[in-house]
Design a protein around this motif. Structure first.
Motif, mmCIF file in Angstrom:
data_model
loop_
_atom_site.group_PDB
_atom_site.id
_atom_site.type_symbol
_atom_site.label_atom_id
_atom_site.label_comp_id
_atom_site.label_asym_id
_atom_site.label_seq_id
_atom_site.Cartn_x
_atom_site.Cartn_y
_atom_site.Cartn_z
ATOM 1 N N SER A 89 5.137 3.402 -10.719
ATOM 2 C CA SER A 89 4.683 3.517 -11.726
ATOM 3 C C SER A 89 4.108 1.655 -11.563
ATOM 4 O O SER A 89 3.136 1.731 -12.676
ATOM 5 N N GLN A 90 5.058 1.040 -11.039
ATOM 6 C CA GLN A 90 4.676 -0.910 -10.909
ATOM 7 C C GLN A 90 3.393 -1.059 -9.479
ATOM 8 O O GLN A 90 3.147 -1.828 -10.371
ATOM 9 N N HIS A 91 3.584 -0.652 -8.981
ATOM 10 C CA HIS A 91 2.095 -0.787 -7.889
ATOM 11 C C HIS A 91 1.694 0.588 -7.122
ATOM 12 O O HIS A 91 0.754 0.359 -6.959
ATOM 13 N N MET A 92 2.126 2.196 -7.088
ATOM 14 C CA MET A 92 1.476 3.003 -6.133
ATOM 15 C C MET A 92 0.656 3.424 -7.012
ATOM 16 O O MET A 92 -0.400 3.772 -6.735
ATOM 17 N N MET A 93 0.496 3.459 -8.491
ATOM 18 C CA MET A 93 0.056 4.297 -9.105
ATOM 19 C C MET A 93 -1.423 3.317 -9.242
ATOM 20 O O MET A 93 -2.244 3.808 -8.937
ATOM 21 N N ASN A 94 -1.642 2.121 -9.424
ATOM 22 C CA ASN A 94 -2.654 1.457 -9.690
ATOM 23 C C ASN A 94 -3.169 1.076 -8.084
ATOM 24 O O ASN A 94 -4.370 1.668 -7.987
ATOM 25 N N ALA A 95 -2.374 1.266 -6.942
ATOM 26 C CA ALA A 95 -3.021 0.810 -5.535
ATOM 27 C C ALA A 95 -3.688 2.233 -5.176
ATOM 28 O O ALA A 95 -4.767 2.581 -4.552
ATOM 29 N N VAL A 96 -3.462 3.625 -5.748
ATOM 30 C CA VAL A 96 -3.846 4.882 -5.301
ATOM 31 C C VAL A 96 -5.226 4.662 -6.592
ATOM 32 O O VAL A 96 -6.367 5.335 -5.524
ATOM 33 N N ARG A 97 -5.213 4.553 -6.992
ATOM 34 C CA ARG A 97 -5.896 4.780 -8.513
ATOM 35 C C ARG A 97 -7.470 3.024 -8.692
ATOM 36 O O ARG A 97 -8.766 3.736 -8.594
ATOM 37 N N GLN A 98 -7.137 2.469 -7.114
ATOM 38 C CA GLN A 98 -8.084 1.593 -7.075
ATOM 39 C C GLN A 98 -9.145 2.212 -5.927
ATOM 40 O O GLN A 98 -9.776 1.109 -5.219
#
Length: 333
Positions: free
Chosen positions: A13-22
């Motif tokens: 939730s804190q790191h990987m969700m945004n990393a994928v969506r980037q």
């Protein structure tokens, strides 16, 4: 590429969700968790279309191309093997498995299935660690004589749970942090530890697993490595030092998920502050993984990297238990 996340974890939730969506054209379309209530809430909070307690539901979706696994450690092997059998690319949290056999089986299965397999060793994706590796490769410190890693921190309350109470789930500071330091050492020195000696202890923070460890490793080049890992040190900070025949590198605050810290190179001409980029470690790691799935390069840390970091950690635990020097077995990798 669409992703299925397996494990409704903090790191997801804190790191990987945004990393994928980037990553252009990438989205998380499934979340899998053992808890029916948690998985529904997690999906709603993070705007994930599909929530399930069944891994099969997610990996049977033909639109899913990659699976990211951040469940508790004892689940990694079975979940990765199922995803690989479904011909999905896999990015798995460290440690890859509970045993060397589990880890090697996962990596060999991925190779046979011709899918990309990565280990989510985020530290090698940091600008600071890549700058240190470059200094070493350029010969700025001469022949490396020793490496010291101080990775003794205080595990936050919300991350404790199984990490300090459940050996069956893969808890303990050795599988949690020693694997990181093993990967950092291999990444920086570009060689694999040969033997280890170690001690470990439990302070009472949890039950049934070690919460502090110190070890010394020998390298094929003759360099020595000393590491200190702990869950119990609230004010210690973290640091990394590389000492060579022509200079020393002092890196403070770089053993972290955030792109922070400071690097100083000291040589006979004086002290030099080393600049490094402050990109997201996780965005960089996912970017290189996605590129690898498209046939460009390799993941920042691939399957053999994950096997080898686990091998060092398992050897450290054996050495601490037996009081004997242990030769590291890399399972043929």
């Amino acid at each position: 590429m669409n992703w299925a996340f397996v494990g409704a974890s903090t790191i997801a939730s804190q790191h990987m969700m945004n990393a994928v969506r980037q990553q252009a054209g990438n989205e998380v379309t499934w979340i899998v968790s053992n808890s029916p209530d948690r998985v529904k809430v997690w999906a709603k909070e993070h705007n994930v279309a599909n929530a399930t307690t069944s891994l099969e539901d997610a990996i049977s979706d033909p639109e899913v191309g990659a699976v990211y696994i951040s469940s508790t450690n004892e689940k990694h092997h079975a979940q990765a093997m199922a995803a690989i059998a479904a011909k999905k690319h896999v990015l798995c949290e460290k440690p890859l498995g509970m045993t060397l056999q589990e880890a090697t089986e996962m990596v060999r299965a991925a190779n046979a299935a011709r899918v990309t397999f990565g280990t989510n060793h985020h530290l090698r994706c940091s600008g600071s660690h890549r700058a240190i590796r470059k200094l070493i490769a350029q010969g700025r410190v001469g022949k490396v004589l020793s490496l010291r890693i101080h990775h003794a921190v205080h595990l936050p309350d919300h991350l404790q749970g199984w990490r300090i109470n459940s050996a069956d789930s893969g808890g303990g500071v050795i599988p949690d942090i020693v694997v990181h330091d093993a990967d950092v050492t291999r990444f920086l020195l570009q060689e694999d530890p040969a033997t280890v000696v170690a001690q470990m202890t439990s302070s009472g923070m949890g039950q049934g697993v070690e919460d502090s460890c110190m070890s010394v490793w020998t390298m094929p080049s003759g360099a020595m490595v000393m590491t200190h890992e702990s869950f119990t040190h609230p004010f210690a900070g973290s640091s990394l030092e590389v000492h060579g025949t022509q200079g020393s590198i002092f890196a403070n605050g770089v053993m972290t998920q955030r792109p922070v810290g400071a690097i100083t190179l000291v040589t006979e001409v004086g002290r030099e502050e080393i600049a490094f980029p402050d990109h997201s470690l996780y965005v960089m790691g996912v970017s290189e993984f996605v590129a690898a799935t498209e046939g460009h390069g390799r993941p920042a840390a691939d399957g053999p990297d994950g096997v080898k970091s686990l091998s060092v950690a398992l050897s450290v635990r054996e050495a601490a238990k037996t009081g004997q020097r242990v030769e590291v077995d890399y399972g043929g990798f």
